[in-house]
Design a protein around this motif. Sequence first.
Motif, PDB file in Angstrom:
ATOM      1  N   ALA A 143      29.561   9.420 -36.765  1.00  0.00           N
ATOM      2  CA  ALA A 143      29.597   8.327 -37.740  1.00  0.00           C
ATOM      3  C   ALA A 143      28.441   8.443 -38.727  1.00  0.00           C
ATOM      4  N   GLN A 144      27.277   8.914 -38.269  1.00  0.00           N
ATOM      5  CA  GLN A 144      26.149   9.079 -39.178  1.00  0.00           C
ATOM      6  C   GLN A 144      26.365  10.257 -40.120  1.00  0.00           C
ATOM      7  N   ARG A 145      26.921  11.346 -39.601  1.00  0.00           N
ATOM      8  CA  ARG A 145      27.194  12.502 -40.473  1.00  0.00           C
ATOM      9  C   ARG A 145      28.192  12.152 -41.570  1.00  0.00           C
ATOM     10  N   ALA A 146      29.104  11.255 -41.248  1.00  0.00           N
ATOM     11  CA  ALA A 146      30.109  10.846 -42.235  1.00  0.00           C
ATOM     12  C   ALA A 146      29.586   9.767 -43.177  1.00  0.00           C
ATOM     13  N   GLY A 147      28.340   9.341 -42.986  1.00  0.00           N
ATOM     14  CA  GLY A 147      27.764   8.296 -43.825  1.00  0.00           C
ATOM     15  C   GLY A 147      28.324   6.915 -43.543  1.00  0.00           C
ATOM     16  N   ARG A 148      28.906   6.726 -42.352  1.00  0.00           N
ATOM     17  CA  ARG A 148      29.540   5.450 -42.014  1.00  0.00           C
ATOM     18  C   ARG A 148      28.669   4.569 -41.135  1.00  0.00           C
ATOM     19  N   LEU A 149      27.606   5.139 -40.540  1.00  0.00           N
ATOM     20  CA  LEU A 149      26.705   4.366 -39.692  1.00  0.00           C
ATOM     21  C   LEU A 149      25.295   4.554 -40.219  1.00  0.00           C
ATOM     22  N   ARG A 150      24.561   3.471 -40.372  1.00  0.00           N
ATOM     23  CA  ARG A 150      23.239   3.523 -40.997  1.00  0.00           C
ATOM     24  C   ARG A 150      22.364   4.575 -40.323  1.00  0.00           C
ATOM     25  N   PRO A 151      21.590   5.335 -41.096  1.00  0.00           N
ATOM     26  CA  PRO A 151      20.839   6.469 -40.549  1.00  0.00           C
ATOM     27  C   PRO A 151      19.540   6.092 -39.847  1.00  0.00           C
ATOM     28  N   ASP A 152      19.094   4.856 -39.969  1.00  0.00           N
ATOM     29  CA  ASP A 152      17.794   4.480 -39.401  1.00  0.00           C
ATOM     30  C   ASP A 152      17.907   3.909 -37.989  1.00  0.00           C
ATOM     31  N   VAL A 153      19.024   4.172 -37.315  1.00  0.00           N
ATOM     32  CA  VAL A 153      19.156   3.813 -35.907  1.00  0.00           C
ATOM     33  C   VAL A 153      19.452   5.089 -35.119  1.00  0.00           C
ATOM     34  N   ALA A 154      19.176   5.034 -33.828  1.00  0.00           N
ATOM     35  CA  ALA A 154      19.457   6.172 -32.952  1.00  0.00           C
ATOM     36  C   ALA A 154      20.321   5.701 -31.795  1.00  0.00           C
ATOM     37  N   PRO A 195      26.673   1.126 -46.075  1.00  0.00           N
ATOM     38  CA  PRO A 195      25.228   1.161 -46.337  1.00  0.00           C
ATOM     39  C   PRO A 195      24.510  -0.040 -45.717  1.00  0.00           C
ATOM     40  N   ALA A 196      23.273   0.177 -45.277  1.00  0.00           N
ATOM     41  CA  ALA A 196      22.492  -0.880 -44.640  1.00  0.00           C
ATOM     42  C   ALA A 196      22.067  -1.917 -45.666  1.00  0.00           C
ATOM     43  N   ARG A 197      21.967  -3.157 -45.228  1.00  0.00           N
ATOM     44  CA  ARG A 197      21.559  -4.247 -46.122  1.00  0.00           C
ATOM     45  C   ARG A 197      20.088  -4.611 -45.960  1.00  0.00           C
ATOM     46  N   SER A 198      19.383  -3.901 -45.076  1.00  0.00           N
ATOM     47  CA  SER A 198      17.969  -4.208 -44.848  1.00  0.00           C
ATOM     48  C   SER A 198      17.277  -2.949 -44.370  1.00  0.00           C
ATOM     49  N   ILE A 199      15.942  -3.036 -44.293  1.00  0.00           N
ATOM     50  CA  ILE A 199      15.147  -1.944 -43.751  1.00  0.00           C
ATOM     51  C   ILE A 199      14.616  -2.394 -42.400  1.00  0.00           C
ATOM     52  N   GLY A 202       9.700  -0.680 -37.488  1.00  0.00           N
ATOM     53  CA  GLY A 202       9.502   0.269 -36.391  1.00  0.00           C
ATOM     54  C   GLY A 202      10.320   1.532 -36.597  1.00  0.00           C
ATOM     55  N   ARG A 203      10.548   2.245 -35.488  1.00  0.00           N
ATOM     56  CA  ARG A 203      11.309   3.485 -35.553  1.00  0.00           C
ATOM     57  C   ARG A 203      12.534   3.396 -34.649  1.00  0.00           C
ATOM     58  N   ALA A 204      13.459   4.300 -34.877  1.00  0.00           N
ATOM     59  CA  ALA A 204      14.680   4.308 -34.080  1.00  0.00           C
ATOM     60  C   ALA A 204      14.357   4.616 -32.615  1.00  0.00           C
ATOM     61  N   VAL A 205      15.114   3.987 -31.715  1.00  0.00           N
ATOM     62  CA  VAL A 205      14.919   4.177 -30.273  1.00  0.00           C
ATOM     63  C   VAL A 205      15.840   5.299 -29.798  1.00  0.00           C
TER      64      VAL A 205
END
Length: 214
Positions: A143-154, A195-199, A202-205
């Motif tokens: 989902a992240q590679r396809a740009g469908r899931l926000r990249p700042d989560v793990a 796309p994410a609506r906020s920042i 911290g960092r991704a878990v």
Amino acid sequence: MTVTAAKPAGPRLRADASRNRERIIVAAREAFVEFGADVPLDEIARRAGVGNATLYRNFPDRRELILHVTLSVLTNVVGHAEAAMAEEADTFQAVRRFALAAARERIGALCPLLSDHIDRCDPELAASRLRLTQVVTELVARAQRAGRLRPDVAVGDFVVVLTQLTRPLPGSGCLAMDGFVQRHLQIFLDGLEAPARSILDGRAVTLEDLKRHN
């Protein structure tokens, strides 16, 4: 008069035994969620519609039953992830479908409830947990590679929130929470979509972060 020979009973008995075993596992899973890991085994046998002797023939003690309930849930959840990836063209829809299916398995209620009653080093359990880690990691990564899931989560973020949202609040009945769980998961999933609506602070878990805190 022609006499028809009776068919061998062996396969039927094996099929019946398999069905009994599955009924016991399903009944135990529901009873553990509702009453806790110490629910009387007699109650589980009653719910499964089998005699106590049948339960003990399949599962000699409580730890053995708890182990197989855990393995069953993990197998089901892996199956949901694999089916979602195989059948959903939209990679984020696959994430959404998996999360809702995992909630229906009550994974958040069962895993912490049963973890103190099993040997975490059991080889079959370790293999099931590894497979779950692999498929969920791939589900999120696609989902992240396809740009469908926000990249700042793990994956760790996803697993933690999914587990927490599907765990009943203290003092509340788990079965009564089902309607709320589906609603709150929808809110969570909307927040994951790109796309994410906020920042995020911290960092991704990561999954390694979770292992260090176990």
